[in-house]
Write an enzyme that holds these catalytic residues in place. Structure first.
Site: not given
Length: 364
Positions: A11, A46, A116, A144-145, A250-251
């Site tokens: 993104s 977002t 997440d 984890q998810f 995370g990115d």
């Protein structure tokens, strides 16, 4: 020697640091030429009350690749994928990756951005497509998810975490990094590969402390398995958690891993002897040489720790009630203060401070 070159497919936001905005600066700092293919083009992320912009279609992504190919611009050393969005886009990305892998076999780091904290923020039809895409990846970086979703198995303890990792390895991925997983420190200590050299206090491995947080239940767990006949080597890196509101972490993590794993693999390939590796292992609490992946994750986590702490302290400084959490982030003005302090962390990206961050090997 030419610089490594990465195609980053994820993104884009005009303001703030998520997706390609979080990935490009660190990769360039660490010596990479970065080409970006944007799966969305939004005004902001977002997490704000509102945003404007458009999502790319699978057809548009394919046409962008065709333009690159026509002009001979597809000689990449690395591929990074992040938020793709729809199943249509993911199908297009799979085809792009398959074609790129025929052009010099670039190293592919896949961040399967799906959700997440127990909640998907994509449609479920992308899950089987991500499993297919994993067949072409050299490394995968779920939280984890996302790891639980891909493996179709919950992580409840170290044992189940290792089982999830093995399921992901069985797709053919050599390097599996669960970027953040909640585990009992006592359970981690019970699964250590020990030879008497690991630093322990009250039976718990010492994975670093600072004045801001005493929580040590979050770990980055990484595993390398060169082939299906090899036993994996699994390492855990502990890090503190903060009661703040963070987006883009995370990115940032996956982009740093691209650079640091490339660096570690090159060092491993060109090492002249075991002396340096043995010294590094002793410094980080293991009598055996730690893997290239663990070395890379050590540097990544060290940088992440610094960036998140700097962002957290900035949030505390501007919020009357102290730290900001997701429930407080209801206005654009508040969310703006929660953006990652990425540019301010330039030195931490280039020269991560590994002090207080320890890698421990887990028994399979």
């Amino acid at each position: 020697m030419s610089s490594p070159r990465v195609l980053s497919i994820q993104s884009h936001i005009v303001s703030g640091y998520c997706g390609n905005k979080a990935a490009t600066f660190p990769l360039q700092l660490l010596g990479f030429d970065v080409d970006v293919m944007n799966t969305v083009n939004f005004s902001n992320h977002t997490g704000y009350p509102s945003w404007t912009g458009e999502k790319a279609t699978g057809e548009q992504l394919t046409k962008l690749y065709e333009g690159l190919q026509t002009n001979g611009l597809v000689e990449y050393t690395h591929i990074l994928t992040g938020y793709i969005g729809s199943a249509q886009n993911l199908a297009a990305v799979i085809e792009i990756v398959k074609k790129l892998r025929s052009h010099g076999d670039p190293f592919f780091v896949l961040d399967p951005v799906m959700g997440d904290n127990g909640q998907l923020y994509v449609q479920p039809d992308v899950i089987p497509l991500y499993r297919e895409l994993m067949r072409y990846a050299n490394a995968v970086t779920p939280n984890q998810f996302e790891a639980e979703t891909l493996a179709d198995k919950k992580i409840l303890d170290v044992k189940s975490c290792l089982e999830v990792i093995e399921i992901l390895h069985n797709t053919g991925v050599e390097n599996v990094v669960i970027t953040s997983v909640s585990l009992s420190s006592h359970d981690v200590s019970a699964h250590l590969v020990t030879d008497g050299s690991v630093s322990m206090t009250n039976g718990v491995p010492q994975l670093g402390r600072n004045e801001e947080s005493e929580e040590f239940s979050m770990y980055c767990v990484c595993s390398s398995k060169p082939d299906q006949n090899s036993a994996p080597r699994v390492f855990a890196v502990g890090f503190p958690s903060y009661d703040g509101y963070f987006t883009g972490t995370g990115d940032l993590f996956s982009s740093l891993l691209v650079a640091r794993l490339d660096e570690a693999l090159r060092a491993e390939e060109h090492k002249s002897g075991a002396h340096t590796s043995e010294r590094e292992a002793e410094e980080h609490g293991s009598g055996a040489q730690i893997s290239a992946l663990a070395n890379a994750c050590l540097k990544v986590v060290s940088t992440m720790k610094a960036v998140v702490l700097r962002t957290y302290l900035a949030q505390k400084a501007v919020h009357a009630g102290g730290q900001i959490d997701k429930e407080d982030a209801s206005s654009a003005a508040v969310v703006k203060q929660c953006e990652l302090r990425l540019i301010q962390s330039k030195k931490d990206i280039e020269y991560p401070n590994e002090e207080g961050v320890q890698v421990v090997e887990l028994r399979i």
